[in-house]
Write a protein that holds these residues in place. Sequence first.
Motif, PDB file in Angstrom:
ATOM      1  N   TYR A  68       0.811  -1.226   0.000  1.00 14.42           N
ATOM      2  CA  TYR A  68       0.000   0.000   0.000  1.00 14.42           C
ATOM      3  C   TYR A  68       0.840   1.269   0.000  1.00 14.42           C
ATOM      4  O   TYR A  68       0.363   2.343   0.323  1.00 14.42           O
ATOM      5  CB  TYR A  68      -0.949  -0.020   1.209  1.00 14.42           C
ATOM      6  CG  TYR A  68      -2.015  -1.064   1.031  1.00 14.42           C
ATOM      7  CD1 TYR A  68      -3.115  -0.828   0.223  1.00 14.42           C
ATOM      8  CD2 TYR A  68      -1.897  -2.313   1.627  1.00 14.42           C
ATOM      9  CE1 TYR A  68      -4.089  -1.800   0.028  1.00 14.42           C
ATOM     10  CE2 TYR A  68      -2.863  -3.287   1.443  1.00 14.42           C
ATOM     11  CZ  TYR A  68      -3.953  -3.023   0.637  1.00 14.42           C
ATOM     12  OH  TYR A  68      -4.906  -3.984   0.445  1.00 14.42           O
ATOM     13  N   ARG A  71       4.822   5.398   3.672  1.00 14.86           N
ATOM     14  CA  ARG A  71       4.117   6.525   4.293  1.00 14.86           C
ATOM     15  C   ARG A  71       4.621   7.845   3.738  1.00 14.86           C
ATOM     16  O   ARG A  71       5.807   8.028   3.521  1.00 14.86           O
ATOM     17  CB  ARG A  71       4.311   6.513   5.811  1.00 14.86           C
ATOM     18  CG  ARG A  71       3.487   5.457   6.504  1.00 14.86           C
ATOM     19  CD  ARG A  71       3.558   5.633   8.001  1.00 14.86           C
ATOM     20  NE  ARG A  71       3.060   6.952   8.392  1.00 14.86           N
ATOM     21  CZ  ARG A  71       1.768   7.245   8.550  1.00 14.86           C
ATOM     22  NH1 ARG A  71       0.850   6.345   8.333  1.00 14.86           N
ATOM     23  NH2 ARG A  71       1.398   8.461   8.903  1.00 14.86           N
ATOM     24  N   GLU A  95     -12.999   8.099  10.298  1.00 16.46           N
ATOM     25  CA  GLU A  95     -12.546   8.251   8.912  1.00 16.46           C
ATOM     26  C   GLU A  95     -13.456   9.210   8.179  1.00 16.46           C
ATOM     27  O   GLU A  95     -14.671   9.186   8.349  1.00 16.46           O
ATOM     28  CB  GLU A  95     -12.556   6.895   8.202  1.00 16.46           C
ATOM     29  CG  GLU A  95     -11.469   5.971   8.705  1.00 16.46           C
ATOM     30  CD  GLU A  95     -11.363   4.708   7.872  1.00 16.46           C
ATOM     31  OE1 GLU A  95     -12.278   4.438   7.082  1.00 16.46           O
ATOM     32  OE2 GLU A  95     -10.354   3.997   8.021  1.00 16.46           O
ATOM     33  N   HIS A  97     -14.103  11.261   4.249  1.00 17.44           N
ATOM     34  CA  HIS A  97     -13.718  11.401   2.846  1.00 17.44           C
ATOM     35  C   HIS A  97     -13.378  12.868   2.660  1.00 17.44           C
ATOM     36  O   HIS A  97     -14.199  13.732   2.937  1.00 17.44           O
ATOM     37  CB  HIS A  97     -14.866  10.993   1.922  1.00 17.44           C
ATOM     38  CG  HIS A  97     -15.038   9.515   1.888  1.00 17.44           C
ATOM     39  ND1 HIS A  97     -14.362   8.710   1.006  1.00 17.44           N
ATOM     40  CD2 HIS A  97     -15.778   8.684   2.646  1.00 17.44           C
ATOM     41  CE1 HIS A  97     -14.696   7.450   1.230  1.00 17.44           C
ATOM     42  NE2 HIS A  97     -15.548   7.409   2.214  1.00 17.44           N
ATOM     43  N   GLN A 105     -10.101  11.330  -1.025  1.00 17.11           N
ATOM     44  CA  GLN A 105      -9.246  10.455  -0.243  1.00 17.11           C
ATOM     45  C   GLN A 105      -9.885  10.164   1.094  1.00 17.11           C
ATOM     46  O   GLN A 105     -10.619  10.987   1.618  1.00 17.11           O
ATOM     47  CB  GLN A 105      -7.927  11.168   0.027  1.00 17.11           C
ATOM     48  CG  GLN A 105      -6.796  10.611  -0.769  1.00 17.11           C
ATOM     49  CD  GLN A 105      -5.540  11.422  -0.543  1.00 17.11           C
ATOM     50  OE1 GLN A 105      -5.571  12.500   0.020  1.00 17.11           O
ATOM     51  NE2 GLN A 105      -4.441  10.886  -0.993  1.00 17.11           N
ATOM     52  N   THR A 108      -7.866   9.596   8.099  1.00 17.91           N
ATOM     53  CA  THR A 108      -8.170   9.067   9.426  1.00 17.91           C
ATOM     54  C   THR A 108      -7.702  10.066  10.464  1.00 17.91           C
ATOM     55  O   THR A 108      -6.603  10.617  10.359  1.00 17.91           O
ATOM     56  CB  THR A 108      -7.430   7.728   9.636  1.00 17.91           C
ATOM     57  OG1 THR A 108      -7.739   6.862   8.530  1.00 17.91           O
ATOM     58  CG2 THR A 108      -7.872   7.044  10.919  1.00 17.91           C
ATOM     59  N   ASN A 122      -2.692   8.831   4.639  1.00 22.68           N
ATOM     60  CA  ASN A 122      -2.036   7.595   4.222  1.00 22.68           C
ATOM     61  C   ASN A 122      -2.987   6.415   4.392  1.00 22.68           C
ATOM     62  O   ASN A 122      -3.813   6.407   5.309  1.00 22.68           O
ATOM     63  CB  ASN A 122      -0.787   7.328   5.080  1.00 22.68           C
ATOM     64  CG  ASN A 122       0.368   8.232   4.699  1.00 22.68           C
ATOM     65  OD1 ASN A 122       0.950   8.083   3.641  1.00 22.68           O
ATOM     66  ND2 ASN A 122       0.691   9.190   5.566  1.00 22.68           N
ATOM     67  N   HIS A 123      -2.853   5.425   3.535  1.00 20.94           N
ATOM     68  CA  HIS A 123      -3.604   4.187   3.728  1.00 20.94           C
ATOM     69  C   HIS A 123      -3.191   3.617   5.088  1.00 20.94           C
ATOM     70  O   HIS A 123      -2.022   3.708   5.454  1.00 20.94           O
ATOM     71  CB  HIS A 123      -3.257   3.193   2.610  1.00 20.94           C
ATOM     72  CG  HIS A 123      -4.110   1.967   2.622  1.00 20.94           C
ATOM     73  ND1 HIS A 123      -3.927   0.947   3.520  1.00 20.94           N
ATOM     74  CD2 HIS A 123      -5.170   1.617   1.864  1.00 20.94           C
ATOM     75  CE1 HIS A 123      -4.837   0.009   3.304  1.00 20.94           C
ATOM     76  NE2 HIS A 123      -5.603   0.386   2.299  1.00 20.94           N
ATOM     77  N   ALA A 126      -0.141   1.773   4.886  1.00 18.40           N
ATOM     78  CA  ALA A 126       1.043   2.367   4.246  1.00 18.40           C
ATOM     79  C   ALA A 126       2.241   2.172   5.163  1.00 18.40           C
ATOM     80  O   ALA A 126       2.132   2.308   6.381  1.00 18.40           O
ATOM     81  CB  ALA A 126       0.818   3.856   3.988  1.00 18.40           C
ATOM     82  N   HIS A 161     -15.305  -0.070  -4.122  1.00 22.55           N
ATOM     83  CA  HIS A 161     -14.110   0.748  -3.873  1.00 22.55           C
ATOM     84  C   HIS A 161     -14.551   2.018  -3.183  1.00 22.55           C
ATOM     85  O   HIS A 161     -15.483   2.651  -3.627  1.00 22.55           O
ATOM     86  CB  HIS A 161     -13.415   1.083  -5.181  1.00 22.55           C
ATOM     87  CG  HIS A 161     -12.786  -0.134  -5.781  1.00 22.55           C
ATOM     88  ND1 HIS A 161     -11.755  -0.799  -5.161  1.00 22.55           N
ATOM     89  CD2 HIS A 161     -13.052  -0.814  -6.900  1.00 22.55           C
ATOM     90  CE1 HIS A 161     -11.419  -1.834  -5.906  1.00 22.55           C
ATOM     91  NE2 HIS A 161     -12.183  -1.876  -6.950  1.00 22.55           N
TER      92      HIS A 161
END
Length: 161
Positions: A68, A71, A95, A97, A105, A108, A122-123, A126, A161
């Motif tokens: 993923y 970072r 979380e 959007h 994106q 968090t 970041n995911h 990540a 998704h």
Amino acid sequence: MNIAENSVASIHYTLTDNQGKVIDSSEGQEPLAYLHGAGNIIPGLEKALVGKTVGDKFKVSIPAAEAYGVRDDNMVQELPSNMFSGIDKIEVGMEFHAETEHGLQVVTVTKVEGDNVTIDGNHPLAGVDLTFDVEVADVRSATEEELQHGHAHGAGGHHHH
């Protein structure tokens, strides 16, 4: 049949981090169906599956860069809490959007201090090296429609998704 470009493979998998903690698993569910070569799954896993066939079991360690991503500290920012309108209490782990220069994106909340809220785009995975324990359940040729849509259809193929 071996997994190659334009084939649809169904895999059972267990995903663990480098501490051996299980992050995700298809156990007890339908296997994950993906269209090979279409970027449906992380690059490192796709690469490891090339040439595999039904019944193959293997374990693969994938560095963050091929999972993923690494970072990116630029994606962490501090915002005043009044930018989060309509939310009574902002808590760590929430979380949102967010509209960013990279498009929509998921961010968090990682820290709340007084009126300052730190968000991280970041995911969550990540920078994490991942290990996949994989068993190939099925391999077939993709249909025309699947090739056009760029993902697998049918059982296990509906990904939101």
